[in-house]
Motif scaffolding. Structure first.
Motif, PDB file in Angstrom:
ATOM      1  N   TYR A  82      -3.468  -3.766  -5.577  1.00  0.00           N
ATOM      2  CA  TYR A  82      -2.942  -2.403  -5.457  1.00  0.00           C
ATOM      3  C   TYR A  82      -2.310  -1.906  -6.758  1.00  0.00           C
ATOM      4  O   TYR A  82      -1.914  -0.741  -6.832  1.00  0.00           O
ATOM      5  CB  TYR A  82      -1.889  -2.343  -4.340  1.00  0.00           C
ATOM      6  CG  TYR A  82      -2.447  -2.582  -2.960  1.00  0.00           C
ATOM      7  CD1 TYR A  82      -2.987  -1.529  -2.211  1.00  0.00           C
ATOM      8  CD2 TYR A  82      -2.448  -3.847  -2.394  1.00  0.00           C
ATOM      9  CE1 TYR A  82      -3.498  -1.743  -0.941  1.00  0.00           C
ATOM     10  CE2 TYR A  82      -2.967  -4.070  -1.118  1.00  0.00           C
ATOM     11  CZ  TYR A  82      -3.487  -3.012  -0.407  1.00  0.00           C
ATOM     12  OH  TYR A  82      -4.007  -3.227   0.850  1.00  0.00           O
TER      13      TYR A  82
ATOM     14  N   ALA B 154       2.389   1.655  -3.479  1.00  0.00           N
ATOM     15  CA  ALA B 154       1.383   2.169  -4.417  1.00  0.00           C
ATOM     16  C   ALA B 154       1.164   3.667  -4.207  1.00  0.00           C
ATOM     17  O   ALA B 154       1.111   4.447  -5.165  1.00  0.00           O
ATOM     18  CB  ALA B 154       0.070   1.404  -4.248  1.00  0.00           C
ATOM     19  N   ARG B 155       1.063   4.068  -2.950  1.00  0.00           N
ATOM     20  CA  ARG B 155       0.822   5.485  -2.628  1.00  0.00           C
ATOM     21  C   ARG B 155       1.997   6.357  -3.070  1.00  0.00           C
ATOM     22  O   ARG B 155       1.811   7.414  -3.676  1.00  0.00           O
ATOM     23  CB  ARG B 155       0.590   5.634  -1.123  1.00  0.00           C
ATOM     24  CG  ARG B 155       0.201   7.052  -0.697  1.00  0.00           C
ATOM     25  CD  ARG B 155       0.157   7.175   0.802  1.00  0.00           C
ATOM     26  NE  ARG B 155       1.488   7.165   1.390  1.00  0.00           N
ATOM     27  CZ  ARG B 155       1.803   6.549   2.529  1.00  0.00           C
ATOM     28  NH1 ARG B 155       0.887   5.872   3.200  1.00  0.00           N
ATOM     29  NH2 ARG B 155       3.035   6.600   3.003  1.00  0.00           N
TER      30      ARG B 155
ATOM     31  N   GLU C 207       0.835  -1.200   0.000  1.00  0.00           N
ATOM     32  CA  GLU C 207       0.000   0.000   0.000  1.00  0.00           C
ATOM     33  C   GLU C 207       0.872   1.253   0.000  1.00  0.00           C
ATOM     34  O   GLU C 207       0.587   2.229  -0.717  1.00  0.00           O
ATOM     35  CB  GLU C 207      -0.903  -0.007   1.239  1.00  0.00           C
ATOM     36  CG  GLU C 207      -2.022   1.002   1.185  1.00  0.00           C
ATOM     37  CD  GLU C 207      -3.010   0.850   2.325  1.00  0.00           C
ATOM     38  OE1 GLU C 207      -3.940   1.666   2.382  1.00  0.00           O
ATOM     39  OE2 GLU C 207      -2.860  -0.070   3.156  1.00  0.00           O
TER      40      GLU C 207
END
Length: 225
Positions: free
Chosen positions: A207, A185-186, A182
């Motif tokens: 993701y 991905a961010r 996560e």
């Protein structure tokens, strides 16, 4: 903007009857802000694909462009310079230096560049990744998930255009694995990177923007739906 581009790239080993096509003719382009997964069984060619993308080996044919710059056809000296400037690596084992604190892991980039430490950038990055309070800790004081967050911070600190992650969650439990992906991905979206993650864990591909499957040296995009 294409940050990673492979044009007719292949890689073979040996000759004649002993020739092995580890990577068959591959064409791929990954844009800024794209998070891509590459999945496939062991021995399918994923590692060859990743090491060629990262300039750690050269293709037998075709060419690789990183951030629009020729990468596969330049001298090893130029490739090493481009690799440092343009690519951040995150490995299965976090590969942190055991005798350096969290903040000093990031400062390694400054030593290589002979540049000043950017304390504001360092601290903002550590806060983004939720490890600012650990900046004076050593790797032995950290959990597996925390070490991988430090590895991500180290990869991002010198602001590369490309992130290559090789099984970055293999040593983590399920929840920590999801947290790390996560974050990747961010950060890919936030900082407009092109990120390739090689993984065996198909639960993590939710993701990702695109998923590619490697089988017998052939890379093909998995089309959802």
């Amino acid at each position: 903007m294409k940050l990673i581009e492979m044009i007719d790239v292949s890689r073979s080993f040996g000759e004649g009857e002993l020739k092995i096509d580890a990577l068959k003719k591959t064409n791929i382009a990954i844009e800024a802000g794209e998070f891509v997964a590459v999945i496939g069984p062991s021995g399918s060619g994923k590692s060859t694909f990743l090491t060629i993308t990262g300039g750690l080996q050269t293709p037998s044919s075709g060419k690789v462009l990183i951030n629009g710059k020729p990468f596969s056809e330049v001298t090893e000296k130029k490739r090493a310079k481009l690799r440092f400037e343009e690519i951040g690596f995150i490995l299965q084992a976090s590969n942190l230096v055991p005798f350096l604190t969290v903040q000093d892991q990031l400062h390694l980039a400054n030593k290589v560049e002979r540049s000043k430490v950017d304390k504001q950038k360092r601290d903002e990055l550590l806060k983004e990744l939720g490890i600012f309070e650990l900046k004076d800790k050593f790797p032995s004081d950290l959990s597996g998930g925390q070490r991988q967050r430090v590895a991500i911070a180290r990869a991002l600190y010198h602001d590369p255009s490309v992130i290559l992650a090789d099984e970055p969650t293999a040593s983590l439990d399920t929840q920590k694995a999801f947290e790390v992906v996560e974050i990747l991905a961010r950060e890919t979206k936030l900082k407009k990177k092109a990120t390739i993650m090689v993984t065996h864990d198909e639960r993590l591909i939710a993701y990702c923007d695109k998923v590619f499957v490697m089988k017998d040296g052939i890379l093909s995009e998995r089309i959802s739906g």
